[in-house]
Design a protein around this motif. Structure first.
Motif, short mmCIF file in Angstrom:
data_model
loop_
_atom_site.label_atom_id
_atom_site.label_comp_id
_atom_site.label_asym_id
_atom_site.label_seq_id
_atom_site.Cartn_x
_atom_site.Cartn_y
_atom_site.Cartn_z
N GLU A 157 0.84 -1.21 0.00
CA GLU A 157 0.00 0.00 0.00
C GLU A 157 0.87 1.25 0.00
O GLU A 157 0.58 2.22 -0.71
CB GLU A 157 -0.92 0.00 1.22
CG GLU A 157 -2.01 -1.04 1.18
CD GLU A 157 -2.72 -1.22 2.53
OE1 GLU A 157 -3.91 -1.56 2.49
OE2 GLU A 157 -2.08 -1.03 3.59
N ALA A 158 1.94 1.25 0.79
CA ALA A 158 2.84 2.41 0.87
C ALA A 158 3.48 2.68 -0.49
O ALA A 158 3.55 3.84 -0.93
CB ALA A 158 3.90 2.18 1.94
N LEU A 159 3.94 1.64 -1.16
CA LEU A 159 4.59 1.82 -2.46
C LEU A 159 3.60 2.34 -3.50
O LEU A 159 3.93 3.18 -4.33
CB LEU A 159 5.23 0.52 -2.93
CG LEU A 159 6.44 0.07 -2.11
CD1 LEU A 159 6.92 -1.29 -2.57
CD2 LEU A 159 7.55 1.09 -2.16
N LEU A 160 2.37 1.84 -3.47
CA LEU A 160 1.38 2.31 -4.43
C LEU A 160 1.00 3.77 -4.17
O LEU A 160 0.74 4.53 -5.10
CB LEU A 160 0.14 1.43 -4.40
CG LEU A 160 0.36 0.03 -4.99
CD1 LEU A 160 -0.89 -0.83 -4.80
CD2 LEU A 160 0.74 0.10 -6.46
N ARG A 161 0.99 4.19 -2.92
CA ARG A 161 0.73 5.60 -2.61
C ARG A 161 1.85 6.48 -3.15
O ARG A 161 1.60 7.56 -3.67
CB ARG A 161 0.60 5.81 -1.10
CG ARG A 161 -0.70 5.32 -0.56
CD ARG A 161 -0.80 5.61 0.91
NE ARG A 161 -1.99 5.01 1.47
CZ ARG A 161 -2.30 5.02 2.75
NH1 ARG A 161 -1.50 5.62 3.62
NH2 ARG A 161 -3.39 4.45 3.18
N LEU A 162 3.09 6.01 -3.02
CA LEU A 162 4.22 6.77 -3.55
C LEU A 162 4.11 6.91 -5.06
O LEU A 162 4.31 7.98 -5.61
CB LEU A 162 5.54 6.09 -3.20
CG LEU A 162 6.02 6.19 -1.77
CD1 LEU A 162 7.26 5.33 -1.56
CD2 LEU A 162 6.31 7.64 -1.40
N GLU A 163 3.77 5.80 -5.72
CA GLU A 163 3.67 5.81 -7.17
C GLU A 163 2.54 6.73 -7.64
O GLU A 163 2.65 7.40 -8.65
CB GLU A 163 3.41 4.39 -7.69
CG GLU A 163 3.35 4.36 -9.20
CD GLU A 163 2.62 3.16 -9.75
OE1 GLU A 163 2.93 2.80 -10.87
OE2 GLU A 163 1.74 2.64 -9.07
N ALA A 164 1.46 6.77 -6.87
CA ALA A 164 0.31 7.59 -7.25
C ALA A 164 0.55 9.07 -6.98
O ALA A 164 -0.32 9.90 -7.26
CB ALA A 164 -0.93 7.11 -6.51
N GLY A 165 1.69 9.41 -6.41
CA GLY A 165 2.00 10.80 -6.15
C GLY A 165 1.25 11.37 -4.96
O GLY A 165 0.94 12.55 -4.92
#
Length: 163
Positions: free
Chosen positions: A124-132
């Motif tokens: 979840e943390a990595l996807l939040r980073l990717e989503a800006g």
């Protein structure tokens, strides 16, 4: 020589025809994770109400979380819930098989489900980073000894007595 790679279009979701209940899949998951040689402990299912459940477990004292949510908007929510449980059972079974072959440990393979200090998973943390996301994400892991299983909203049902 050129070869055109074609990908097969899947006409139906995986496990579409499964008649295996979510309960039976949970028992299979429990049996997989309960193997002494894996070092997985504190296996616990949390009922979140409706067709939503959560699986917690520890590997090397680190907390992992897998959420299973079947939306009420799904064509057949009960069937979707069963399919998701089958998928998790196979994910865990295949992760263990790959680890047994020596590629890396089960914990590394399932790292996307590892809990962070922010009570979210690494995935979840990595996807939040990717989503800006404008919200800062801390990827620091809580110390293994203090990473406690959060209390579930409808209560925690221990799968078995702790080892």
């Amino acid at each position: 020589m050129t070869s055109a790679a074609t990908t097969a279009t899947r006409k139906r979701p995986s496990y579409q025809t499964t008649g295996i209940s979510a309960t039976t899949s949970r028992e299979e998951i429990q049996k997989l994770l309960d193997r002494a040689d894996l070092g997985i402990t504190d296996i616990r299912w949390v009922a979140l109400g409706g067709r939503n459940s959560r699986l917690y477990f520890r590997i090397d004292r680190r907390l992992y979380k897998i959420d299973i949510h079947a939306s009420d908007e799904a064509r057949d929510p009960d069937k979707k819930f069963r399919r998701l449980h089958r998928a998790v059972a196979h994910l865990l079974k295949n992760s263990i098989a790959v680890a047994e072959e020596g590629l890396c440990g089960v914990g590394e393979i399932l790292a996307a489900f590892l809990m962070t200090n922010d009570d979210i998973t690494v995935g979840e943390a990595l996807l939040r980073l990717e989503a800006g996301s404008s919200r800062p994400v801390t990827l620091a892991l809580a110390p293994a000894e203090t990473a406690l299983v959060p209390a579930g909203p409808t209560g925690t049902v221990p799968a078995r007595k702790p080892r």
